[in-house]
Design a protein around this motif. Structure first.
Motif, PDB file in Angstrom:
ATOM      1  N   ASP A 364      19.166  31.669  64.753  1.00 37.71           N
ATOM      2  CA  ASP A 364      20.162  32.465  64.039  1.00 37.71           C
ATOM      3  C   ASP A 364      21.250  31.533  63.501  1.00 37.71           C
ATOM      4  OD1 ASP A 364      21.760  34.400  63.055  1.00 37.71           O
ATOM      5  OD2 ASP A 364      22.438  35.179  64.999  1.00 37.71           O
ATOM      6  N   PRO A 365      21.630  31.682  62.203  1.00 40.45           N
ATOM      7  CA  PRO A 365      22.702  30.818  61.636  1.00 40.45           C
ATOM      8  C   PRO A 365      24.009  30.928  62.413  1.00 40.45           C
ATOM      9  CG  PRO A 365      21.524  31.951  59.900  1.00 40.45           C
ATOM     10  CD  PRO A 365      21.035  32.556  61.179  1.00 40.45           C
ATOM     11  N   THR A 366      24.344  32.086  62.857  1.00 39.45           N
ATOM     12  CA  THR A 366      25.593  32.245  63.607  1.00 39.45           C
ATOM     13  C   THR A 366      25.522  31.481  64.910  1.00 39.45           C
ATOM     14  OG1 THR A 366      25.892  34.446  62.641  1.00 39.45           O
ATOM     15  CG2 THR A 366      27.152  33.912  64.623  1.00 39.45           C
ATOM     16  N   SER A 367      24.379  31.572  65.560  1.00 38.30           N
ATOM     17  CA  SER A 367      24.221  30.824  66.808  1.00 38.30           C
ATOM     18  C   SER A 367      24.275  29.321  66.547  1.00 38.30           C
ATOM     19  CB  SER A 367      22.901  31.202  67.469  1.00 38.30           C
ATOM     20  OG  SER A 367      22.890  32.576  67.798  1.00 38.30           O
ATOM     21  N   ALA A 368      23.676  28.891  65.421  1.00 33.49           N
ATOM     22  CA  ALA A 368      23.713  27.458  65.084  1.00 33.49           C
ATOM     23  C   ALA A 368      25.133  26.974  64.872  1.00 33.49           C
ATOM     24  CB  ALA A 368      22.867  27.203  63.841  1.00 33.49           C
TER      25      ALA A 368
END
Length: 543
Positions: A364-368
């Motif tokens: 997930d981009p947010t997690s990254a």
């Protein structure tokens, strides 16, 4: 020559020639005064006579004798002025007095003369300048002179100008016996008094020499004692200040008369004056001084005099503060090392886990983004831990002898590109010194202190870097015109985690302190808005 001893040193009495010269001068002055009074008496008697009456033969002879006495006194005075103040001069004095007495006695009728007392004065003068034996010899000479005049007049060998009555055998015997007896009695008495006077004068000279020696010894003690000493009267006005007090208080020139002791030592005569020992802080032209003070009353001064004795404890208190700071830093360093080790292992595990999350495909981009923040903050925390470890256990310096002025100049030139230094005037006065130091560690010390100086000085401010040698030490001073460190913070400025700047970790100056101490040196700081802030780094010149 009489002498005395004070503290094992022999003190000689004044030379006898000086004392004899003084006596001869006083006798000459006495003769001059006596002759001048005689002249005044003769002149007064002439003025009381009618103007038409001519001076008598006796008056003419009186003027002649007075003139001869003046001439003799003048010649004798010139002889004394030329340095002839010995026993020969004393004999000439006595012989001259006997001759003057004989001439006056002859001119005034010998047996009927009222001036026979002059022989007695001559004997007294001889006892003064020639001691008791000289007085007896003068008495004998006076007796011979007077007896010779009586016999010459009786036998008609000499005829006094004013005439003389008949001198019978009975009268001759009476005159000779009474005058000779008087002469020798006066000689004996005058000799005794002269001996007593000489003994008393010798003792007084010895006591005077003793007092002068004691006064000199007292002045030497007061001048050499390392403690400051000030005395004041009952109203507090300073009466004496020794050299150590002038040095400690940086007093230059003469003190203003009537200066109050409170202007030199504020609080010295305060309500705690009866305490046996106390400390006060005094502002002097050379800076703040911590003084250990003792105030006592002076005995024999009417109960109001005061003695103030003090020592400069500034350096001692600095050393004590350095030792306390070193103890605190050692304790904090041990704690920081333990915490750093406890934090480093979990931090490494957290960072490793975050890196694994980043490597997973299709995340997930947010997690990254959150993982990226986690990695960045973990790196910052890791750097902070490394700083803690560097402070807690700094590596031992690898010393190499190098030109310290070159290292300082290169570091200053490197920091000129720092935005903090763009609008700050920088001055360098660097003496050539070769000192064994760890170049990298000392450069780190200079960077920490210089950047703080640039920030404190601000735009338009000034920073001065000086290097000089003194007493086997290299003295490196970094001064800024800001003077923005509060006095309450000066004692804590080298403590870890203590910072007066927003965002500061408080490890820069504590690390600098540890590095300088590991080099066998010391670092101190002083600051005030009027005089600016100065860091003094002391490094041993010999490794």
């Amino acid at each position: 020559m009489p002498s005395s001893s004070v503290g094992g040193l022999v003190l000689a009495a004044p030379p006898q020639s000086d004392a004899l010269r003084t006596r001869l001068v006083w006798l000459t002055v006495f003769r001059t005064v006596a002759v001048s009074l005689s002249l005044v008496a003769v002149v007064a008697r002439l003025l009381m006579q009618p103007l038409v009456e001519e001076p008598s033969r006796g008056d003419t002879l009186s003027f002649t004798v007075i003139g001869l006495v003046y001439l003799f006194t003048l010649v004798y005075g010139l002889m004394l002025r030329g340095g002839r103040a010995d026993r020969v001069a004393a004999v000439v004095q006595v012989v001259g007095d006997l001759l003057i007495a004989s001439v006056l006695v002859f001119l005034t009728g010998v047996g009927d003369s009222p001036f026979t007392f002059l022989y007695l004065l001559a004997v007294i003068g001889a006892s003064i300048v020639l001691d008791g034996r000289g007085a007896l010899l003068a008495a004998g000479a006076g007796a011979i002179a007077y007896g010779s005049l009586l016999m010459a007049v009786k036998l008609r060998w000499l005829e006094p100008p004013l005439g003389v009555g008949d001198i019978t055998r009975q009268r001759l015997a009476f005159l000779l016996g009474s005058n000779i007896l008087a002469l020798f009695l006066i000689a004996a008495l005058a000799g005794y008094l002269t001996r007593q006077l000489s003994a008393t004068g010798g003792r007084l000279s010895e006591r005077e020499a003793d007092l002068k020696k004691l006064d000199t010894l007292q002045r030497q003690i007061l001048a050499c004692m390392p403690s400051g000493l000030i005395t004041c009267d009952e109203s507090g006005r300073v009466t004496f200040v020794n050299g150590a007090a002038r040095s400690i208080l940086s007093l230059e020139g003469r003190l203003v008369p009537g200066l109050h002791v409170e202007s030199l030592l504020p609080g010295s005569l305060g309500p705690e004056v009866r305490q046996r020992r106390r400390e006060i802080t005094v502002q002097t032209p050379s800076g703040l001084r911590t003084l250990g003070l003792t105030v006592t009353g002076l005995e024999g001064s009417g109960g109001g005099g005061t003695l103030v004795v003090f020592q400069d404890l500034t350096e001692l208190r600095r050393i004590e503060e350095d030792l306390k700071r070193a103890d605190r830093l050692a304790a904090l360093g041990t704690l920081a090392a333990q915490l750093a080790h406890e934090i480093r292992n979990p931090l490494a595990a957290m960072r490793g886990s975050a890196q694994l999350l980043v490597q997973e495909p299709g995340g997930d981009p947010t997690s990254a983004k959150l993982v990226e923040i986690l990695l960045r903050e973990s790196d910052r925390l890791s750097k902070l831990v490394e700083d803690f470890l560097r402070f807690a256990r700094p590596p031992p310096p690898v010393k190499q002898a190098l030109d310290l002025e070159v290292l300082v100049a290169e570091t200053v030139d490197m920091l000129r590109a720092d935005p903090l230094a763009w609008q700050v005037g920088v001055e360098q006065v660097l003496a050539p010194l070769r000192v064994p130091v760890d170049a990298d560690q000392l450069r780190q010390v200079l960077i920490n202190i210089l950047r703080n100086a640039f920030q404190a000085a601000g735009p338009g401010g000034r920073v001065r870097v000086t290097l000089e040698g003194a007493d086997e030490l290299a003295l490196l001073r970094i001064w800024d015109s800001g003077g923005s460190i509060p006095a309450t913070d000066l004692s804590r400025i080298f403590e870890p985690f203590f910072s007066t700047r927003n965002g500061g970790t408080g490890l820069g100056l504590s690390t600098a302190y540890s590095i300088v101490r590991s080099h066998g040196g010391n670092i101190r700081v002083s600051s005030s808005p009027q005089e600016g802030t100065e860091f003094l780094i002391q490094l041993p010149v010999q490794g």
